[in-house]
Design an enzyme around this catalytic site. Structure first.
Site, mmCIF file in Angstrom:
data_model
loop_
_atom_site.group_PDB
_atom_site.id
_atom_site.type_symbol
_atom_site.label_atom_id
_atom_site.label_comp_id
_atom_site.label_asym_id
_atom_site.label_seq_id
_atom_site.Cartn_x
_atom_site.Cartn_y
_atom_site.Cartn_z
ATOM 1 C CG HIS A 266 -2.158 -0.884 0.995
ATOM 2 N ND1 HIS A 266 -2.106 -2.200 1.380
ATOM 3 C CD2 HIS A 266 -3.369 -0.703 0.461
ATOM 4 C CE1 HIS A 266 -3.259 -2.785 1.088
ATOM 5 N NE2 HIS A 266 -4.039 -1.907 0.518
ATOM 6 C CG HIS A 374 -6.804 -3.487 4.377
ATOM 7 N ND1 HIS A 374 -6.803 -4.722 3.799
ATOM 8 C CD2 HIS A 374 -6.415 -2.620 3.413
ATOM 9 C CE1 HIS A 374 -6.436 -4.616 2.537
ATOM 10 N NE2 HIS A 374 -6.187 -3.338 2.284
ATOM 11 C CG HIS A 461 -7.970 3.116 -0.369
ATOM 12 N ND1 HIS A 461 -9.204 2.517 -0.232
ATOM 13 C CD2 HIS A 461 -7.071 2.103 -0.510
ATOM 14 C CE1 HIS A 461 -9.054 1.202 -0.284
ATOM 15 N NE2 HIS A 461 -7.766 0.931 -0.458
#
Length: 608
Positions: A266, A374, A461
């Site tokens: 990520h 996450h 995000h």
């Protein structure tokens, strides 16, 4: 000694083909002439083996200064021009050529001083067609086509880096860490990394098979977290390694993670201190129940320029890894990039998440050793030496200080307990009046209205501080609100889902949050990205740069059945407005979009 072929003859030759400079016999010492083209040296394609649309015109021993390069536009294209610092000429041993069109005879104009004498000349350089890993079946082309849906000439010379992934290729393998248990190494997709200009033409790509090897444990994993450093280099991570290369493809470093950490994915970024922040996991974490596990996407590590550990944030010790309210609301068909059409629209139950039932590893579940957090971005705030996290599976944006204390939480109040509950920001409207979001706190007035209204982010995000707009205790934060689990539930119909680019102002003194801008709600399901994507302020144009990276993937079952197509949207939106100044749509692709970012070419070639 035989005469050299005249420069007039050499000037008519294609540099990508047979460079027919004459050689002299030279006797026992070998050739004593130089294989060159035009007034300096030979042209070397892809000099560092990883960036095929680059070339190097060697200096041939001359001192070259004041270098300027222009890769001329093809029909309906755009020139790429940049200056090259004297230091970069020395670094590369000549003139770096960047931005060649693939499968095309490029016209490249260069000007420079050779030993102090001004020279201008033009080269014709053939760059080969794109060669990347393909599936062999069910694939029509390797990279998607970029089409301009909202044109604006001021963006034509922009360069955008695109990062996509594919799980359907035969070298997208799955591996499980077995000792102790868990981890996320099975997240190992083929990666596609390329750059397009503002006309949609491909001008650079990374030869990813030079980095990925399915048979090598340290060369597996997704290539993700691409960012450009202050001096123009590219940084990114790949599971167990971190990388830094310049735009010509020259390796600056490629290092394994320190042994305490595993499974980068990520996000990687350079801080204003010159250190690096990476989102990783713990290679060996002892839980309170005595079990040792490899954790999943819940640790931040800070490294210095030599790869030494500066600090770490174990988020499972800072937040509550057993907060399950958002995990219970997730669409199990699209848990980030673990897309499973058989579970589309389904949610988990408490037994699915609990320790005695849920498997270890990259699965949604509670507790360290599962994908409870996450975390998909970490952003440094130099103002108070803290970090801002996007905690996707908690639908939370969290700021954490250097001493590992939570400063604030931007999320629904539902499920937060103890001291963490006191850190949840209170929403206010434009007049500073408190907004009542009901007993649960998950559904604020107007959150689904076309006319706007405050809402939190859901499975978001890229939570980034907008430094240029922040002042004092007022911190502006830009986020891509994906929108899954909005209001802590799944909607009645899948096509009711939508995503947003959104900006908040957090008042750290008064512990309030105000939503000051949003975009995307009115575009509905077509623009909806269930996973990935980015929203980031672009100071060059005073715009919000937005990439809705998985638009078209919202109906997972239809996508897997071949009845829907991925059509990501890239936009530059005038700051504070709904005015899209530039939009590019990507079509004809079976890759999953991850992120995109603007690239500054001059910064890459002008820095020392």
């Amino acid at each position: 000694m035989k005469k050299l072929v005249s420069s007039a003859v050499v000037a008519g030759l294609l540099v990508g083909g047979f460079a027919m400079s004459a050689l002299a016999a030279g006797g026992g010492s070998g050739p004593n002439t130089y294989r060159g083209v035009r007034q300096i040296g030979a042209v070397v394609m892809n000099p560092y083996k990883v960036a095929p649309l680059t070339a190097l015109i060697r200096s041939a021993g001359y001192t070259l200064t004041d270098v300027k390069v222009t890769v001329k536009a093809k029909k309906d294209g755009v020139d790429i021009s940049y200056n090259v610092s004297n230091q970069k000429v020395l670094q590369h041993g000549g003139i770096p050529v960047w931005g060649l069109y693939p499968d095309y005879v490029n016209e490249v104009a260069v000007s420079y001083k050779k030993n102090g004498e001004a020279v201008s000349e033009t080269y014709k350089i053939y760059a080969p067609a794109i060669g990347l890993y393909g599936s062999g079946t069910g694939q029509k082309q390797i990279l998607p086509d970029a089409t301009i849906t909202k044109d604006n000439p001021k963006y034509h010379k922009n360069i955008y880096l695109m990062n996509h992934l594919s799980s359907i290729l035969p070298n997208a393998a799955q591996v499980t860490w077995n000792n102790p248990v868990g981890g996320a190494l099975e997240w190992d997709y083929e990666s596609y990394v390329w750059m397009v200009d503002g006309k949609g033409d491909i001008r650079w790509y990374l030869k990813t098979d030079e980095f990925r090897d399915p048979n090598h444990i340290m060369k597996k994993g997704n290539m993700m977290g691409f960012d450009q450093t202050a001096d123009g280099d590219l940084i990114w991570g790949q599971s167990q390694v971190m990388n830094r290369y310049d735009l010509m493809g020259r390796k600056i470093f490629q290092r394994e993670l320190p042994k305490s950490y595993i499974d980068f994915s990520h996000h990687m970024e350079e801080t204003s201190k010159g250190t690096f922040l990476l989102r990783v996991a713990s290679s060996d974490y002892k839980r309170k129940d005595g079990k040792n596990v490899r954790t999943v996407r819940d640790v931040i590590v800070e490294l210095d320029t030599n790869g030494n550990v500066v600090d770490e944030w174990k988020i499972m010790d800072i937040l509550d890894p057993y907060r399950d309210v958002n995990l219970l609301a997730l669409d199990q068909g699209a848990v980030c990039l673990n897309v499973d059409a058989t579970k589309a629209g389904q949610t988990a139950n408490k037994e699915d998440l609990e320790d005695d039932h849920a498997p270890w590893g990259d699965v949604a579940g509670v507790g360290a050793g599962r994908n409870w957090a996450h975390i998909n971005s970490v952003n440094y705030d130099a103002n108070d030496d803290s970090i801002i996290l996007s905690v996707r599976n908690q639908s939370a944006i969290v700021k954490i200080t250097r001493d590992k204390k939570v400063k604030w939480i931007l999320a629904s109040k539902e499920g937060w307990t103890g001291d963490l509950a006191t850190k949840v920001l209170k929403p206010i409207d434009a007049n500073g009046k408190a907004i009542d979001c009901g007993e649960s706190g998950s559904k604020c007035p107007g959150y689904e209205s076309d006319k706007g209204g405050f809402d939190y982010t859901w499975t978001q995000h890229t939570a980034y501080k907008v430094n240029e707009k922040s002042k004092g205790s007022k911190v502006h934060v830009s986020v891509f609100d994906n929108g899954d689990s909005r209001g802590m539930e799944q909607p009645a119909l899948i096509n009711m889902k939508y995503s947003r680019a959104v900006e908040y102002v957090v008042d750290e003194k008064n512990m309030t949050v105000q939503q000051v801008w949003e975009y995307g709600k009115n575009r509905g399901f077509e623009w909806y990205s269930p996973i990935t994507s980015v929203t980031e302020y672009n100071p060059k144009f005073d715009t919000m740069f937005v990439y809705s990276a998985t638009a078209g993937l919202g109906d997972v079952k239809a996508f897997r059945a071949g009845k829907a197509a991925l059509t990501p949207f890239l936009e530059e939106i005038k700051y504070g407005t709904q005015e899209v100044e530039f939009e590019m749509k990507f079509i004809n692709s079976n890759t999953i979009g991850y992120r995109a970012l603007p690239i500054d070419i001059n910064k890459a070639f002008n820095s020392k």
